[in-house]
Design an enzyme around this catalytic site. Structure first.
Site, mmCIF file in Angstrom:
data_model
loop_
_atom_site.group_PDB
_atom_site.id
_atom_site.type_symbol
_atom_site.label_atom_id
_atom_site.label_comp_id
_atom_site.label_asym_id
_atom_site.label_seq_id
_atom_site.Cartn_x
_atom_site.Cartn_y
_atom_site.Cartn_z
ATOM 1 N N SER A 107 3.634 -3.565 6.547
ATOM 2 C CA SER A 107 2.600 -2.275 6.022
ATOM 3 C C SER A 107 2.330 -1.420 7.306
ATOM 4 O O SER A 107 2.277 -1.475 8.156
ATOM 5 C CB SER A 107 1.193 -3.003 5.509
ATOM 6 O OG SER A 107 0.304 -2.071 5.171
ATOM 7 N N THR A 156 4.619 3.225 -1.154
ATOM 8 C CA THR A 156 3.616 2.804 -2.038
ATOM 9 C C THR A 156 3.060 4.274 -2.814
ATOM 10 O O THR A 156 2.645 5.041 -2.151
ATOM 11 C CB THR A 156 2.532 2.045 -1.428
ATOM 12 O OG1 THR A 156 2.942 0.924 -0.835
ATOM 13 C CG2 THR A 156 1.450 1.761 -2.478
ATOM 14 N N LYS A 252 7.252 1.518 -4.805
ATOM 15 C CA LYS A 252 6.064 0.289 -5.135
ATOM 16 C C LYS A 252 4.938 1.039 -6.029
ATOM 17 O O LYS A 252 4.398 2.030 -5.532
ATOM 18 C CB LYS A 252 5.872 -0.622 -3.951
ATOM 19 C CG LYS A 252 4.973 -1.576 -4.114
ATOM 20 C CD LYS A 252 4.477 -2.296 -3.022
ATOM 21 C CE LYS A 252 3.898 -3.285 -3.065
ATOM 22 N NZ LYS A 252 2.391 -3.175 -3.131
ATOM 23 N N HIS A 276 -0.783 -3.231 -7.443
ATOM 24 C CA HIS A 276 -1.310 -3.358 -5.977
ATOM 25 C C HIS A 276 -2.302 -4.533 -5.967
ATOM 26 O O HIS A 276 -3.322 -4.544 -5.324
ATOM 27 C CB HIS A 276 -2.223 -2.087 -5.759
ATOM 28 C CG HIS A 276 -2.074 -1.771 -4.042
ATOM 29 N ND1 HIS A 276 -1.759 -0.701 -3.729
ATOM 30 C CD2 HIS A 276 -2.820 -2.241 -3.069
ATOM 31 C CE1 HIS A 276 -1.357 -0.904 -2.377
ATOM 32 N NE2 HIS A 276 -2.481 -1.785 -1.981
#
Length: 390
Positions: A107, A156, A252, A276
């Site tokens: 991340s 993301t 994503k 999420h």
């Protein structure tokens, strides 16, 4: 040591050993947590068809995700602050994933920096990118991912603004920490976690501090994170990020068929059907319920993965039978990490793999390529019969 046979066993140990504020950070969703709950419970609405008198020898769960070999169709999802669940958590989780033959995704909001993880593992990993208002920072992150030899960029799309998570606010989970009196007491009881954390220098967001403009300590980091996620992110920026990256790109946060088509149009290599983990738009469909309409919209023109709600190998099998080409696990891996460190992540992967392998066999399939919708019993209304919008 208790006998560990399922992911829930790891979760119980994790809850006992990890400070409440970090357990709650993992085990929570936004607002009422409806989507968080249904991400898992909707898997229970799908049933597997048992088949008998089928040769079960020579089974294999090996497959590929975006052209990269994996021992099973499961990657570790990006999870922020993993290094606060267990010291050096990102490094240990990456090592466990690679040793098992699966992929790890780091991340942007990791405790261990991208360079730090790369220095401690001998295989490429995936890097997840958040788009920030500071475009120069975004460009530098992409360059750092390239230099670290990351083999895919996971962009993301569903965190332009932060969904409210009530437990984090009540626990005072912020940067720097502002815990409640109850959580201060709880922290004082987690001796093993505290001793281990004292031994590592990695206790902040390693990808941010020292890299973002004006962020040199926890105080400046707090101000930066509060206002940095870019609400202006659009498909033109996605195209530019794809151009800057130049390698395999996974998008994503896709939960709608129209967005899946747009992702296809920008040239993504794969999309991840994800909400999420129920931490953003509460009241949205679960990922597994949203999956069929997205597959109908894009077919086999783009690789479709699924994230959110997976807690077992049976869940993985159901997602693959619905048509996904891969899955991501976040919480299941964190349960293992918080319970037992690297060994716990390995145990989580072992559990999911065994469940996937045995269930696949009992459905009359020997390889992932043979898994299809014929092994599922799907309720007629599973995908929903919604009133048409204007």
């Amino acid at each position: 040591m208790p006998v560990i046979t399922e992911i829930e066993d790891l979760k119980r140990i994790y809850r006992h050993r990890t400070p409440k504020m970090f357990f709650d950070y993992c085990e929570s969703g936004s607002w009422t947590e409806q989507t968080f709950r249904e991400n898992s419970s909707d898997f229970d609405k799908l049933y597997l068809r048992q088949r008998v008198a089928v040769d079960m020898t020579g089974r294999s769960t090996a497959t590929q995700m975006i052209g990269q070999d994996v021992s099973m169709p499961v990657a570790l999802a990006p999870v922020g602050s993993t290094g606060m669940q267990w010291p050096d958590g990102e490094i240990l989780a990456c090592k466990a994933a690679h040793a098992f033959g699966t992929q790890f995704t780091l991340s942007t909001m990791s405790v261990c920096s991208i360079e730090d993880v790369a220095a401690h593992v001998d295989k490429p990993f995936w890097f997840q990118l958040y788009v920030m208002r500071d475009w120069d920072f975004v460009v530098r992150m992409i360059e750092r991912a390239k230099e670290a030899k990351c083999s895919a960029l996971v962009l993301t799309l569903d965190l332009q603004i932060l969904g409210q998570r009530h437990k984090d606010l009540k626990n005072g989970l912020s940067v720097p920490l502002r815990p409640s009196l109850a959580n201060i007491f709880d922290l004082s009881t987690k001796w093993a976690w505290g001793r281990a954390m004292m031994k590592t220098p990695r206790r902040t967001f390693g990808n941010i501090v020292g890299h973002a403009k004006g962020v040199s300590n926890l105080t400046s980091l707090s101000a930066w994170t509060a206002e940095s996620f870019d609400p202006r992110l659009d498909w033109e920026k996605v195209k530019e990020i794809k151009r800057l990256w130049g390698g395999p790109l996974i998008l994503k946060g896709i939960l709608d068929a129209e967005d899946a088509k747009l992702a296809l149009n920008v040239g993504a290599d794969a999309i991840v059907v994800s909400n999420h983990g129920g931490r953003q738009l509460d009241g949205a469909l679960s990922s597994i319920r949203a999956l069929p309409s997205i597959l109908d919209a894009v077919g086999d023109k783009i690789e479709v993965h699924l994230d959110s709600g997976i807690r077992s190998g049976q869940d993985v099998l159901k997602a693959m039978a619905m048509g996904a080409k891969g899955t991501f696990i976040g919480r299941a891996a964190i349960y293992g990490l918080g319970a037992m460190g690297q060994a716990g992540v390995t145990r989580a992967l072992e559990i999911i793999h065994k469940e996937l392998d045995f269930s696949m066999a009992l459905c009359g399939r020997r390889t992932i390529d043979e898994v299809d919708r014929d092994i599922l019993l799907i309720p007629e209304d599973f995908s929903g019969k919604w009133q048409a919008t204007a």
